[in-house]
Write an enzyme that holds these catalytic residues in place. Sequence first.
Site, PDB file in Angstrom:
ATOM      1  N   ASP A  93      -5.945   4.340  -5.589  1.00 58.61           N
ATOM      2  CA  ASP A  93      -5.788   2.910  -5.187  1.00 58.61           C
ATOM      3  C   ASP A  93      -4.619   2.843  -4.485  1.00 58.61           C
ATOM      4  O   ASP A  93      -4.458   2.013  -3.057  1.00 58.61           O
ATOM      5  CB  ASP A  93      -5.695   2.070  -6.208  1.00 58.61           C
ATOM      6  CG  ASP A  93      -5.098   2.415  -7.661  1.00 58.61           C
ATOM      7  OD1 ASP A  93      -4.314   3.318  -7.459  1.00 58.61           O
ATOM      8  OD2 ASP A  93      -5.211   1.724  -8.468  1.00 58.61           O
ATOM      9  N   ASP A  96       2.480   4.136  -5.319  1.00 58.68           N
ATOM     10  CA  ASP A  96       3.521   3.566  -5.668  1.00 58.68           C
ATOM     11  C   ASP A  96       4.837   4.455  -5.601  1.00 58.68           C
ATOM     12  O   ASP A  96       5.416   4.679  -4.693  1.00 58.68           O
ATOM     13  CB  ASP A  96       3.513   2.845  -6.914  1.00 58.68           C
ATOM     14  CG  ASP A  96       4.230   1.661  -7.567  1.00 58.68           C
ATOM     15  OD1 ASP A  96       4.957   1.128  -6.537  1.00 58.68           O
ATOM     16  OD2 ASP A  96       4.362   1.541  -8.629  1.00 58.68           O
ATOM     17  N   ASP A 152      -5.639  -3.475 -11.427  1.00 60.61           N
ATOM     18  CA  ASP A 152      -5.421  -4.429 -12.334  1.00 60.61           C
ATOM     19  C   ASP A 152      -3.975  -4.491 -12.827  1.00 60.61           C
ATOM     20  O   ASP A 152      -3.087  -3.973 -12.718  1.00 60.61           O
ATOM     21  CB  ASP A 152      -5.872  -3.560 -13.663  1.00 60.61           C
ATOM     22  CG  ASP A 152      -5.101  -2.441 -14.197  1.00 60.61           C
ATOM     23  OD1 ASP A 152      -4.846  -1.423 -13.470  1.00 60.61           O
ATOM     24  OD2 ASP A 152      -4.693  -2.625 -15.568  1.00 60.61           O
TER      25      ASP A 152
HETATM   26  P1  IMP Z   1       2.608   5.846  -8.955  1.00 54.99           P
HETATM   27  O1  IMP Z   1       2.602   6.897  -9.758  1.00 54.99           O
HETATM   28  O2  IMP Z   1       3.795   5.247  -9.546  1.00 54.99           O
HETATM   29  O3  IMP Z   1       2.467   5.945  -7.545  1.00 54.99           O
HETATM   30  O4  IMP Z   1       1.456   4.639  -9.616  1.00 54.99           O
HETATM   31  C1  IMP Z   1       0.250   4.993  -9.248  1.00 54.99           C
HETATM   32  C2  IMP Z   1      -0.481   4.153 -10.232  1.00 54.99           C
HETATM   33  O5  IMP Z   1      -0.038   2.997 -10.749  1.00 54.99           O
HETATM   34  C3  IMP Z   1      -1.693   3.514  -9.358  1.00 54.99           C
HETATM   35  O6  IMP Z   1      -2.757   4.360  -9.391  1.00 54.99           O
HETATM   36  C4  IMP Z   1      -1.989   2.222  -9.936  1.00 54.99           C
HETATM   37  O7  IMP Z   1      -3.086   2.486 -11.002  1.00 54.99           O
HETATM   38  C5  IMP Z   1      -0.685   1.877 -10.844  1.00 54.99           C
HETATM   39  N1  IMP Z   1      -0.003   0.860  -9.871  1.00 54.99           N
HETATM   40  C6  IMP Z   1       0.981   0.920  -8.915  1.00 54.99           C
HETATM   41  N2  IMP Z   1       1.432  -0.081  -8.416  1.00 54.99           N
HETATM   42  C7  IMP Z   1       0.581  -1.102  -8.946  1.00 54.99           C
HETATM   43  C8  IMP Z   1       0.235  -2.496  -8.580  1.00 54.99           C
HETATM   44  O8  IMP Z   1       0.917  -3.138  -7.632  1.00 54.99           O
HETATM   45  N3  IMP Z   1      -0.790  -2.928  -9.244  1.00 54.99           N
HETATM   46  C9  IMP Z   1      -1.740  -2.281  -9.941  1.00 54.99           C
HETATM   47  N4  IMP Z   1      -1.593  -1.216 -10.381  1.00 54.99           N
HETATM   48  C10 IMP Z   1      -0.465  -0.528  -9.742  1.00 54.99           C
HETATM   49 MG    MG Z   2      -4.325   4.251 -10.623  1.00 52.98          MG
END
Ligand code: IMP
Ligand code: MG
Length: 176
Positions: A93, A96, A152
């Site tokens: 999705d 981040d 979510d």
């Molecule tokens: P990362 O490992 O920090 O890149 O985060 C990945 C996961 O965190 C994503 O697959 C989302 O499930 C969740 N996530 C990160 N940012 C958001 C947001 O703004 N809204 C909802 N879920 C998020």
């Molecule tokens: Mg995710």
Amino acid sequence: MKTLLTEDELQAGVDRMASEIAAWYSHRPLTIVGVLTGSIVLLADLIRQLDMPLRVGVLQASSYREGTTRGALTINSEMMLDVRERDVLLVDDIFDTGHTLVEVIREVEQLEPTSVRTAVLLRKAGRQEVDLDIDFIAFDIPNEFVVGYGLDYEDQYRNLRHLAALEPEDLTETGS
Ligand code: IMP
Ligand code: MG
């Protein structure tokens, strides 16, 4: 909550990304692996825009334990397809911090696929903590916490048809 991307804008972005993916693989058989749970809506829309031979599998990565703060990551790949000697496209999705995708890629690479590429609906500005280039991105968004279209907040709002940014007053109990 304020709307960041409407249903029509989301659809247009997913269609655009699907065209790029189809052009890149040019009818080579593809194994798409959706990262649960946030990718479910994107996965459903994306695969129906791809007119090419493909298999679909899923794995689960959970990192958000509470609210908007990252917790420890767990990956469950028991439901995934056999990816050995396959071209794999991981679908998530949002990109981040990037830690989730880096760890998912590491896990999938151990299964000796031919290639691993990545596609995400969203890339959040100024948040990345890893050295990873995403291959296909539908939208770049500002650094805000977003929900809807699969994403979510405390397991709520995945069913919104548009993408919304939470505002400070939304960051409270959701009654879940
Ligand atoms: P990362 O490992 O920090 O890149 O985060 C990945 C996961 O965190 C994503 O697959 C989302 O499930 C969740 N996530 C990160 N940012 C958001 C947001 O703004 N809204 C909802 N879920 C998020
Ligand atoms: Mg995710």
